[in-house]
Design a protein around this motif. Structure first.
Motif, short mmCIF file in Angstrom:
data_model
loop_
_atom_site.label_atom_id
_atom_site.label_comp_id
_atom_site.label_asym_id
_atom_site.label_seq_id
_atom_site.Cartn_x
_atom_site.Cartn_y
_atom_site.Cartn_z
N GLU A 26 0.87 -1.18 0.00
CA GLU A 26 0.00 0.00 0.00
C GLU A 26 0.91 1.24 0.00
OE1 GLU A 26 -3.26 0.07 -0.33
OE2 GLU A 26 -3.40 -2.12 -0.27
N GLY A 27 0.55 2.23 -0.78
CA GLY A 27 1.35 3.45 -0.85
C GLY A 27 2.52 3.37 -1.82
N ALA A 28 2.72 2.23 -2.47
CA ALA A 28 3.82 2.08 -3.44
C ALA A 28 3.51 2.90 -4.70
CB ALA A 28 4.01 0.62 -3.82
N GLU A 29 4.56 3.37 -5.36
CA GLU A 29 4.37 4.03 -6.64
C GLU A 29 3.99 2.98 -7.69
OE1 GLU A 29 7.65 6.46 -7.83
OE2 GLU A 29 7.74 7.48 -5.88
N PRO A 30 3.19 3.35 -8.69
CA PRO A 30 2.84 2.40 -9.75
C PRO A 30 4.08 1.85 -10.44
CG PRO A 30 1.50 4.38 -9.89
CD PRO A 30 2.58 4.66 -8.88
N LEU A 31 3.97 0.61 -10.90
CA LEU A 31 5.09 -0.08 -11.53
C LEU A 31 4.68 -0.44 -12.96
CD1 LEU A 31 7.87 -1.14 -10.60
CD2 LEU A 31 6.73 -3.25 -9.91
N GLN A 32 5.46 -0.01 -13.93
CA GLN A 32 5.17 -0.30 -15.35
C GLN A 32 5.35 -1.79 -15.63
OE1 GLN A 32 3.99 2.06 -17.58
NE2 GLN A 32 3.89 3.25 -15.68
N ALA A 33 4.56 -2.31 -16.56
CA ALA A 33 4.59 -3.74 -16.88
C ALA A 33 5.93 -4.19 -17.43
CB ALA A 33 3.49 -4.09 -17.87
N ARG A 34 6.60 -3.33 -18.17
CA ARG A 34 7.92 -3.70 -18.68
C ARG A 34 8.80 -2.47 -18.75
NH1 ARG A 34 6.90 -5.23 -25.02
NH2 ARG A 34 5.65 -3.43 -25.53
N GLY A 35 10.10 -2.73 -18.80
CA GLY A 35 11.07 -1.65 -18.83
C GLY A 35 11.64 -1.31 -17.47
N ARG A 52 19.83 -7.63 -5.28
CA ARG A 52 20.14 -7.99 -6.67
C ARG A 52 19.16 -7.30 -7.61
NH1 ARG A 52 25.10 -10.19 -7.42
NH2 ARG A 52 25.56 -11.55 -5.68
N VAL A 53 19.60 -7.03 -8.82
CA VAL A 53 18.77 -6.37 -9.83
C VAL A 53 18.23 -7.42 -10.79
CG1 VAL A 53 18.76 -4.69 -11.72
CG2 VAL A 53 20.11 -4.25 -9.66
N ALA A 54 16.95 -7.25 -11.15
CA ALA A 54 16.33 -8.12 -12.15
C ALA A 54 15.31 -7.29 -12.94
CB ALA A 54 15.63 -9.31 -11.50
N ALA A 55 15.36 -7.44 -14.25
CA ALA A 55 14.35 -6.81 -15.09
C ALA A 55 13.01 -7.48 -14.79
CB ALA A 55 14.71 -6.96 -16.55
N LEU A 56 11.95 -6.73 -15.02
CA LEU A 56 10.61 -7.17 -14.64
C LEU A 56 9.67 -7.10 -15.84
CD1 LEU A 56 8.57 -7.71 -12.21
CD2 LEU A 56 8.29 -5.23 -12.17
N TRP A 57 8.84 -8.12 -16.00
CA TRP A 57 7.78 -8.13 -17.02
C TRP A 57 6.50 -8.59 -16.33
CZ3 TRP A 57 8.59 -7.82 -22.60
CH2 TRP A 57 7.41 -7.93 -23.32
N ILE A 58 5.57 -7.68 -16.14
CA ILE A 58 4.28 -8.02 -15.54
C ILE A 58 3.40 -8.57 -16.65
CG2 ILE A 58 2.26 -7.14 -14.32
CD1 ILE A 58 4.16 -4.97 -13.12
N GLU A 59 2.85 -9.76 -16.43
CA GLU A 59 2.18 -10.49 -17.50
C GLU A 59 0.81 -9.97 -17.89
OE1 GLU A 59 2.23 -14.62 -16.39
OE2 GLU A 59 4.34 -14.83 -16.91
N SER A 60 0.02 -9.48 -16.95
CA SER A 60 -1.39 -9.26 -17.26
C SER A 60 -1.89 -7.83 -17.20
CB SER A 60 -2.24 -10.13 -16.33
OG SER A 60 -1.95 -9.78 -14.99
N LYS A 61 -1.03 -6.89 -16.88
CA LYS A 61 -1.47 -5.50 -16.73
C LYS A 61 -0.41 -4.55 -17.27
CE LYS A 61 -3.47 -6.51 -12.25
NZ LYS A 61 -4.17 -5.86 -11.20
N PRO A 62 -0.83 -3.42 -17.81
CA PRO A 62 0.18 -2.45 -18.25
C PRO A 62 0.86 -1.72 -17.10
CG PRO A 62 -2.03 -1.62 -18.70
CD PRO A 62 -2.18 -3.02 -18.16
N VAL A 63 0.13 -1.60 -15.96
CA VAL A 63 0.66 -0.94 -14.78
C VAL A 63 0.14 -1.67 -13.55
CG1 VAL A 63 0.68 1.21 -13.43
CG2 VAL A 63 0.72 1.32 -15.92
N LEU A 64 1.02 -1.92 -12.59
CA LEU A 64 0.62 -2.50 -11.31
C LEU A 64 0.59 -1.38 -10.29
CD1 LEU A 64 -0.04 -5.21 -9.94
CD2 LEU A 64 2.38 -5.39 -9.35
N LYS A 65 -0.56 -1.21 -9.64
CA LYS A 65 -0.75 -0.11 -8.70
C LYS A 65 -0.63 -0.61 -7.27
CE LYS A 65 -3.64 2.27 -11.99
NZ LYS A 65 -5.00 2.52 -12.42
N ALA A 66 -0.49 0.34 -6.35
CA ALA A 66 -0.34 0.03 -4.93
C ALA A 66 -1.43 -0.93 -4.46
CB ALA A 66 -0.39 1.32 -4.11
N GLY A 67 -1.01 -1.97 -3.74
CA GLY A 67 -1.93 -2.95 -3.20
C GLY A 67 -2.39 -4.01 -4.17
N GLU A 68 -2.08 -3.87 -5.45
CA GLU A 68 -2.50 -4.85 -6.46
C GLU A 68 -1.50 -6.00 -6.55
OE1 GLU A 68 -5.06 -2.23 -9.65
OE2 GLU A 68 -2.99 -2.70 -10.15
N SER A 69 -2.00 -7.11 -7.11
CA SER A 69 -1.17 -8.30 -7.33
C SER A 69 -1.21 -8.69 -8.79
CB SER A 69 -1.68 -9.48 -6.49
OG SER A 69 -1.58 -9.19 -5.13
#
Length: 177
Positions: free
Chosen positions: A96-105, A118-135
Motif C-alpha cells: 500500500e502506498g507504493a508508486e505504480p510499476l510499469q509492466a515492462r522496462g 540484486r537487480v532483475a528486469a521485470l515483465w508483468i504479464e497481465s497489466k500495463p501498470v501494477l498499482k499500490a496494493g495490487e497483485s
C-alpha cells in the motif's frame, strides 16, 4: 500481390514451426502458414506452453518475424533470453502506498536472501501498470542469474525502492546447460 518481406516472413515462420515438437504442434498451424496468416501464426507460436523445447533460435526467429512485420518484438526477445538464462515467475503484490510499476522496462532491486540486493528486469504479464496494493504474475530476468540460483518455488523475495512489494516464486526453470 505479396508484400516486400512476405516471402521472408513465411520462411522465418516455417523454420519456427519446424522447431515445434510434433506432440505440441497443432495440425492447422502449417495451414495458417500456407494461407499467409502471419499475425495468427506468430501469436500461436509465441503462446505455446512449456519451456524446455523452446530454444534461443526459436525465439530469435519469432523476434525477426515480428520485426519484419513491423510489430513489437520485445516479448520474443525476452523469451529468447529466458531460454538461455532460465525463468523465474513470481506472484507479486505491491505494498500500500507504493508508486505504480510499469509492466515492462523496469529494472528494480530485490532482496533475495534477507540481506543481499540484486537487480532483475521485470515483465508483468497481465497489466500495463501494477498499482499500490495490487497483485499480478510477473517474470524476472536477473542480471546475474547465478546469484538467484538458490531460490526455489514458494520462496519469498522483497521488491525494494519506491515501489516496494513482496513476491513469491511460483515457477523456476533452470538455465540451459
Amino acid at each position: 500481390m505479396l508484400g516486400r518481406h512476405d516471402l521472408e516472413i513465411g520462411e522465418l515462420l516455417r523454420f519456427a514451426v519446424g522447431l515445434v515438437p510434433r506432440e505440441v504442434r497443432t495440425a492447422d498451424l502449417l495451414d495458417y502458414v500456407d494461407l499467409e496468416e502471419w499475425e495468427l501464426v506468430l501469436d500461436l507460436l509465441g503462446e505455446f506452453g512449456g519451456n524446455t523445447w523452446q530454444t534461443p533460435r526459436y525465439w530469435a526467429l519469432l523476434a525477426e518475424a515480428a520485426t519484419q512485420m513491423e510489430g513489437d518484438d520485445a516479448w520474443f526477445q525476452w523469451r529468447c533470453v529466458e531460454s538461455i538464462q532460465g525463468l523465474w515467475r513470481v506472484s507479486l503484490t505491491l505494498a500500500e502506498g507504493a508508486e505504480p510499476l510499469q509492466a515492462r522496462g523496469e529494472r528494480p532491486t530485490w532482496d533475495v536472501t534477507g540481506n543481499q540486493q540484486r537487480v532483475a528486469a521485470l515483465w508483468i504479464e497481465s497489466k500495463p501498470v501494477l498499482k499500490a496494493g495490487e497483485s499480478a504474475t510477473a517474470r524476472l530476468r536477473p542480471f546475474v542469474p547465478a546469484a538467484w540460483g538458490h531460490l526455489v518455488r514458494s520462496d519469498r523475495i522483497t521488491l525494494l525502492g519506491s515501489s516496494p512489494g513482496i513476491a513469491t516464486i511460483i515457477e523456476k526453470v533452470p538455465p540451459r546447460p
